[in-house]
Design a protein around this motif. Structure first.
Motif, mmCIF file in Angstrom:
data_model
loop_
_atom_site.group_PDB
_atom_site.id
_atom_site.type_symbol
_atom_site.label_atom_id
_atom_site.label_comp_id
_atom_site.label_asym_id
_atom_site.label_seq_id
_atom_site.Cartn_x
_atom_site.Cartn_y
_atom_site.Cartn_z
ATOM 1 N N MET A 1 0.840 -1.179 0.000
ATOM 2 C CA MET A 1 0.000 0.000 0.000
ATOM 3 C C MET A 1 0.887 1.245 0.000
ATOM 4 O O MET A 1 1.804 1.360 0.799
ATOM 5 C CB MET A 1 -0.886 -0.013 1.238
ATOM 6 N N GLN A 2 0.578 2.195 -0.907
ATOM 7 C CA GLN A 2 1.397 3.400 -1.017
ATOM 8 C C GLN A 2 1.059 4.390 0.086
ATOM 9 O O GLN A 2 -0.093 4.547 0.466
ATOM 10 C CB GLN A 2 1.173 4.077 -2.359
ATOM 11 N N ASP A 3 2.074 5.067 0.572
ATOM 12 C CA ASP A 3 1.907 6.149 1.535
ATOM 13 C C ASP A 3 1.231 7.331 0.839
ATOM 14 O O ASP A 3 1.461 7.572 -0.337
ATOM 15 C CB ASP A 3 3.290 6.559 2.046
ATOM 16 N N LEU A 4 0.392 8.057 1.568
ATOM 17 C CA LEU A 4 -0.309 9.225 1.024
ATOM 18 C C LEU A 4 0.681 10.209 0.392
ATOM 19 O O LEU A 4 0.425 10.768 -0.661
ATOM 20 C CB LEU A 4 -1.122 9.918 2.122
ATOM 21 N N ALA A 5 1.834 10.401 1.015
ATOM 22 C CA ALA A 5 2.820 11.363 0.521
ATOM 23 C C ALA A 5 3.409 10.930 -0.826
ATOM 24 O O ALA A 5 3.925 11.759 -1.553
ATOM 25 C CB ALA A 5 3.941 11.542 1.534
ATOM 26 N N LEU A 6 3.320 9.662 -1.161
ATOM 27 C CA LEU A 6 3.905 9.171 -2.398
ATOM 28 C C LEU A 6 2.878 8.971 -3.506
ATOM 29 O O LEU A 6 3.228 8.632 -4.614
ATOM 30 C CB LEU A 6 4.634 7.849 -2.137
ATOM 31 N N ASN A 7 1.615 9.154 -3.222
ATOM 32 C CA ASN A 7 0.572 8.917 -4.208
ATOM 33 C C ASN A 7 -0.012 10.260 -4.652
ATOM 34 O O ASN A 7 -0.825 10.856 -3.943
ATOM 35 C CB ASN A 7 -0.514 8.031 -3.598
ATOM 36 N N PRO A 8 0.383 10.736 -5.832
ATOM 37 C CA PRO A 8 -0.065 12.047 -6.297
ATOM 38 C C PRO A 8 -1.591 12.180 -6.397
ATOM 39 O O PRO A 8 -2.143 13.236 -6.103
ATOM 40 C CB PRO A 8 0.586 12.193 -7.674
ATOM 41 N N ALA A 9 -2.287 11.138 -6.774
ATOM 42 C CA ALA A 9 -3.752 11.217 -6.896
ATOM 43 C C ALA A 9 -4.389 11.429 -5.527
ATOM 44 O O ALA A 9 -5.303 12.254 -5.374
ATOM 45 C CB ALA A 9 -4.289 9.955 -7.558
ATOM 46 N N LEU A 10 -3.906 10.710 -4.526
ATOM 47 C CA LEU A 10 -4.425 10.897 -3.165
ATOM 48 C C LEU A 10 -4.078 12.279 -2.620
ATOM 49 O O LEU A 10 -4.893 12.925 -1.956
ATOM 50 C CB LEU A 10 -3.892 9.814 -2.214
ATOM 51 N N MET A 11 -2.867 12.712 -2.908
ATOM 52 C CA MET A 11 -2.440 14.048 -2.456
ATOM 53 C C MET A 11 -3.297 15.138 -3.095
ATOM 54 O O MET A 11 -3.685 16.102 -2.450
ATOM 55 C CB MET A 11 -0.963 14.285 -2.786
ATOM 56 N N ARG A 12 -3.618 14.984 -4.379
ATOM 57 C CA ARG A 12 -4.446 15.977 -5.070
ATOM 58 C C ARG A 12 -5.841 16.040 -4.448
ATOM 59 O O ARG A 12 -6.373 17.110 -4.211
ATOM 60 C CB ARG A 12 -4.544 15.664 -6.563
ATOM 61 N N ARG A 13 -6.432 14.876 -4.164
ATOM 62 C CA ARG A 13 -7.759 14.866 -3.526
ATOM 63 C C ARG A 13 -7.702 15.513 -2.145
ATOM 64 O O ARG A 13 -8.582 16.283 -1.776
ATOM 65 C CB ARG A 13 -8.307 13.442 -3.439
ATOM 66 N N ALA A 14 -6.661 15.193 -1.382
ATOM 67 C CA ALA A 14 -6.513 15.775 -0.050
ATOM 68 C C ALA A 14 -6.311 17.288 -0.148
ATOM 69 O O ALA A 14 -6.906 18.052 0.618
ATOM 70 C CB ALA A 14 -5.340 15.130 0.688
ATOM 71 N N ALA A 15 -5.494 17.722 -1.108
ATOM 72 C CA ALA A 15 -5.241 19.158 -1.282
ATOM 73 C C ALA A 15 -6.523 19.889 -1.661
ATOM 74 O O ALA A 15 -6.793 20.986 -1.160
ATOM 75 C CB ALA A 15 -4.166 19.375 -2.344
ATOM 76 N N THR A 16 -7.321 19.286 -2.514
ATOM 77 C CA THR A 16 -8.593 19.897 -2.922
ATOM 78 C C THR A 16 -9.514 20.050 -1.715
ATOM 79 O O THR A 16 -10.142 21.100 -1.529
ATOM 80 C CB THR A 16 -9.275 19.054 -4.015
ATOM 81 N N ASP A 17 -9.578 19.032 -0.870
ATOM 82 C CA ASP A 17 -10.408 19.091 0.334
ATOM 83 C C ASP A 17 -9.924 20.184 1.283
ATOM 84 O O ASP A 17 -10.714 20.968 1.807
ATOM 85 C CB ASP A 17 -10.402 17.732 1.036
ATOM 86 N N VAL A 18 -8.624 20.267 1.475
ATOM 87 C CA VAL A 18 -8.052 21.281 2.371
ATOM 88 C C VAL A 18 -8.351 22.689 1.846
ATOM 89 O O VAL A 18 -8.742 23.576 2.611
ATOM 90 C CB VAL A 18 -6.533 21.077 2.546
#
Length: 106
Positions: A1-18
């Motif tokens: 399982m990839q870490d959130l910091a290494l997964n650009p798609a997850l980071m983009r979703r998190a950034a959008t939410d923030v």
């Protein structure tokens, strides 16, 4: 399982939410409302009295907070009580309070 910091798609979703949450906080009346609600649920008349925000403005900003899912409500008789629905946002508010709110001198 990839870490959130290494997964650009997850980071983009998190950034959008923030960013959406920060937009909500970027209005002084909404920020004051959320600070007040961070202390517990309140009805409109309590918020109006505590914050000295006129009722039309208060209703408009509470509507924005409800639409964005930041606050939730419950009805008790003729009163509607508001509370912060997002526990992460409560942590952000506590941090902002610690960093920016004036402290009473002892």
């Amino acid at each position: 399982m990839q870490d959130l910091a290494l997964n650009p798609a997850l980071m983009r979703r998190a950034a959008t939410d923030v960013v959406e949450k920060l937009k909500v906080l970027a209005n002084p009346d909404r920020l004051l409302l959320l600070c007040q609600l961070s202390q517990g649920e309140r009805c409109v008349s309590e918020l109006e009295e505590a914050l000295d925000i006129r009722q039309p403005t208060l209703s408009q900003q509470l509507g924005v907070l409800r639409t964005d899912g930041v606050v939730s409500t419950r009805r008790e008789g003729k009163y509607i009580y508001y509370r912060v629905a997002d526990q992460k946002l409560l942590r952000v508010l506590a941090t902002l309070y610690d960093l920016y709110c004036p402290k009473e001198s002892s």
